[in-house]
Design an enzyme around this catalytic site. Structure first.
Site, PDB file in Angstrom:
ATOM      1  N   GLU A 277      -3.334   4.803   4.755  1.00 49.81           N
ATOM      2  CA  GLU A 277      -3.828   4.094   4.311  1.00 49.81           C
ATOM      3  C   GLU A 277      -3.082   2.731   4.742  1.00 49.81           C
ATOM      4  O   GLU A 277      -1.615   2.765   5.110  1.00 49.81           O
ATOM      5  CB  GLU A 277      -3.723   5.071   3.120  1.00 49.81           C
ATOM      6  CG  GLU A 277      -4.203   4.597   1.583  1.00 49.81           C
ATOM      7  CD  GLU A 277      -4.994   3.812   1.750  1.00 49.81           C
ATOM      8  OE1 GLU A 277      -5.278   3.295   2.258  1.00 49.81           O
ATOM      9  OE2 GLU A 277      -6.004   4.437   0.603  1.00 49.81           O
ATOM     10  N   ASP A 278      -3.453   1.875   3.741  1.00 50.57           N
ATOM     11  CA  ASP A 278      -2.217   0.178   3.486  1.00 50.57           C
ATOM     12  C   ASP A 278      -1.257   0.786   2.620  1.00 50.57           C
ATOM     13  O   ASP A 278      -0.037   0.728   2.534  1.00 50.57           O
ATOM     14  CB  ASP A 278      -3.235  -0.630   3.183  1.00 50.57           C
ATOM     15  CG  ASP A 278      -4.728  -0.598   1.663  1.00 50.57           C
ATOM     16  OD1 ASP A 278      -4.297   0.929   1.130  1.00 50.57           O
ATOM     17  OD2 ASP A 278      -4.996  -1.449   1.722  1.00 50.57           O
TER      18      ASP A 278
ATOM     19  N   ASP B  80      -0.485   3.944  -4.210  1.00 50.25           N
ATOM     20  CA  ASP B  80       0.077   2.910  -5.401  1.00 50.25           C
ATOM     21  C   ASP B  80      -0.135   4.261  -6.727  1.00 50.25           C
ATOM     22  O   ASP B  80       0.511   4.612  -6.823  1.00 50.25           O
ATOM     23  CB  ASP B  80      -1.098   1.748  -5.632  1.00 50.25           C
ATOM     24  CG  ASP B  80      -0.736   1.112  -6.787  1.00 50.25           C
ATOM     25  OD1 ASP B  80       0.982   0.490  -6.876  1.00 50.25           O
ATOM     26  OD2 ASP B  80      -1.745   0.613  -7.758  1.00 50.25           O
TER      27      ASP B  80
ATOM     28  N   PHE C 283       2.485  -6.403  -6.397  1.00 47.90           N
ATOM     29  CA  PHE C 283       0.840  -7.159  -5.790  1.00 47.90           C
ATOM     30  C   PHE C 283       1.065  -7.535  -4.650  1.00 47.90           C
ATOM     31  O   PHE C 283       2.306  -8.576  -4.646  1.00 47.90           O
ATOM     32  CB  PHE C 283       0.126  -7.686  -6.803  1.00 47.90           C
ATOM     33  CG  PHE C 283      -0.526  -7.408  -6.361  1.00 47.90           C
ATOM     34  CD1 PHE C 283      -1.769  -6.235  -6.196  1.00 47.90           C
ATOM     35  CD2 PHE C 283      -2.100  -8.743  -5.250  1.00 47.90           C
ATOM     36  CE1 PHE C 283      -2.853  -6.016  -5.717  1.00 47.90           C
ATOM     37  CE2 PHE C 283      -3.180  -8.685  -4.949  1.00 47.90           C
ATOM     38  CZ  PHE C 283      -3.301  -7.304  -5.440  1.00 47.90           C
TER      39      PHE C 283
ATOM     40  N   ARG D 101      -7.092  -9.936   3.903  1.00 47.82           N
ATOM     41  CA  ARG D 101      -6.640  -9.394   4.549  1.00 47.82           C
ATOM     42  C   ARG D 101      -6.578  -9.921   6.285  1.00 47.82           C
ATOM     43  O   ARG D 101      -6.153  -9.148   6.640  1.00 47.82           O
ATOM     44  CB  ARG D 101      -8.716  -8.758   4.946  1.00 47.82           C
ATOM     45  CG  ARG D 101      -8.137  -7.701   3.781  1.00 47.82           C
ATOM     46  CD  ARG D 101      -9.451  -7.362   4.080  1.00 47.82           C
ATOM     47  NE  ARG D 101     -10.526  -6.596   2.775  1.00 47.82           N
ATOM     48  CZ  ARG D 101     -10.089  -5.688   1.254  1.00 47.82           C
ATOM     49  NH1 ARG D 101      -8.871  -5.145   2.245  1.00 47.82           N
ATOM     50  NH2 ARG D 101     -10.350  -5.383   0.910  1.00 47.82           N
TER      51      ARG D 101
HETATM   52  P1  IMP Z   1      -3.863   3.754  -5.345  1.00 53.02           P
HETATM   53  O1  IMP Z   1      -3.650   2.988  -7.050  1.00 53.02           O
HETATM   54  O2  IMP Z   1      -3.194   4.617  -5.044  1.00 53.02           O
HETATM   55  O3  IMP Z   1      -5.916   4.626  -6.259  1.00 53.02           O
HETATM   56  O4  IMP Z   1      -4.695   2.633  -5.181  1.00 53.02           O
HETATM   57  C1  IMP Z   1      -6.067   2.641  -4.280  1.00 53.02           C
HETATM   58  C2  IMP Z   1      -6.568   0.773  -3.556  1.00 53.02           C
HETATM   59  O5  IMP Z   1      -5.993  -0.199  -4.224  1.00 53.02           O
HETATM   60  C3  IMP Z   1      -5.093   0.898  -1.855  1.00 53.02           C
HETATM   61  O6  IMP Z   1      -5.952   1.265  -0.975  1.00 53.02           O
HETATM   62  C4  IMP Z   1      -4.906  -0.555  -2.239  1.00 53.02           C
HETATM   63  O7  IMP Z   1      -6.932  -0.819  -1.316  1.00 53.02           O
HETATM   64  C5  IMP Z   1      -5.489  -0.879  -3.342  1.00 53.02           C
HETATM   65  N1  IMP Z   1      -4.071  -1.691  -3.725  1.00 53.02           N
HETATM   66  C6  IMP Z   1      -2.493  -0.244  -4.821  1.00 53.02           C
HETATM   67  N2  IMP Z   1      -1.805  -1.842  -4.699  1.00 53.02           N
HETATM   68  C7  IMP Z   1      -1.858  -2.939  -4.144  1.00 53.02           C
HETATM   69  C8  IMP Z   1      -1.140  -3.893  -3.687  1.00 53.02           C
HETATM   70  O8  IMP Z   1      -0.050  -4.497  -3.731  1.00 53.02           O
HETATM   71  N3  IMP Z   1      -1.865  -5.191  -3.204  1.00 53.02           N
HETATM   72  C9  IMP Z   1      -3.672  -4.891  -2.906  1.00 53.02           C
HETATM   73  N4  IMP Z   1      -4.051  -3.706  -3.282  1.00 53.02           N
HETATM   74  C10 IMP Z   1      -3.707  -2.888  -3.420  1.00 53.02           C
HETATM   75 MG    MG Z   2      -7.076   0.676   0.693  1.00 51.79          MG
END
Ligand code: IMP
Ligand code: MG
Length: 192
Positions: free
Chosen positions: A96-97, A100, A150, A163
């Site tokens: 995963e990138d 969050d 962010f 990206r």
């Molecule tokens: P989650 O909130 O952990 O479910 O993350 C969902 C998705 O939100 C991640 O896989 C990212 O693609 C995107 N995301 C979360 N934080 C960031 C950020 O700081 N920049 C860009 N995308 C983000």
């Molecule tokens: Mg993602």
């Protein structure tokens, strides 16, 4: 304007080499070929670089989810693209990138575990440890973030832009303004 760099291209390579070493130590005795599952689209850049440092035979697969944040605070995750391999009895590494809130990863873990893998590990370039809405553990984290900035670049997008940027930066209001202008102009152009 100079960008607020969080990870340079060099730092990204160092992280990929380090994580690959840790992961290889885990998979060296696996009797079945492990599966590396990239979470589309954000993890693509990281996945490609990380895999260059993995010398053990592996399979690669991709999965895609979308998270919704409506008026409720819980959020909801939807599967857009499922796995192509049967991962039963295999070690699975979810790539995963960024983790969050943890909602996407919680969904992915439950989904993949329903296929009865031997083990499931989470490898994420970033771990925003203070942003969790649900408890999710990152087994292999490239960089732990205390702050909930962010981030943009290297797979991480702002409304699908950036990206392709080869490093990761923390978005300032000025950065967002420039990107909003690009998006606005693009929409206007496509309507002509
Ligand atoms: P989650 O909130 O952990 O479910 O993350 C969902 C998705 O939100 C991640 O896989 C990212 O693609 C995107 N995301 C979360 N934080 C960031 C950020 O700081 N920049 C860009 N995308 C983000
Ligand atoms: Mg993602």
């Amino acid at each position: 304007m100079r960008k607020k760099i969080i990870l340079s291209q060099e730092e990204i390579q160092e992280i990929c080499a380090k994580l690959a070493k840790q992961i290889e130590a885990k998979i060296k005795n696996a009797d079945k070929v492990p599966v590396f599952v990239g979470v589309l689209k954000g993890s693509l850049n990281f996945m490609m670089d990380l895999l260059k440092y993995i010398k053990t035979p592996i399979y690669t697969d991709y999965i895609q989810v979308r998270s919704y944040f409506g008026t409720s605070s819980t959020g909801r995750v939807q599967l857009l693209k499922d796995l192509s391999y049967d991962c039963q009895g295999r070690d699975v590494f979810i790539i995963e990138d960024i983790v969050d809130t943890g909602l996407s990863m919680q969904f992915l873990l439950e989904h993949i575990k329903s296929h009865q893998p031997r083990n499931v590990y989470v490898c994420s370039l970033f771990d925003k440890i203070n942003a969790r809405m649900v408890e999710v553990n990152v087994d292999f984290a490239g960089k732990v973030l205390e702050k909930n900035d962010f981030l943009i670049g290297y797979g991480l997008d702002y409304n699908e832009l950036e990206r392709n940027v080869p490093f990761v930066y923390s978005a300032t209001p000025e950065d967002i303004k420039v990107l909003d202008e690009i998006l606005e102009k693009d929409e206007n152009d496509s309507r002509e």
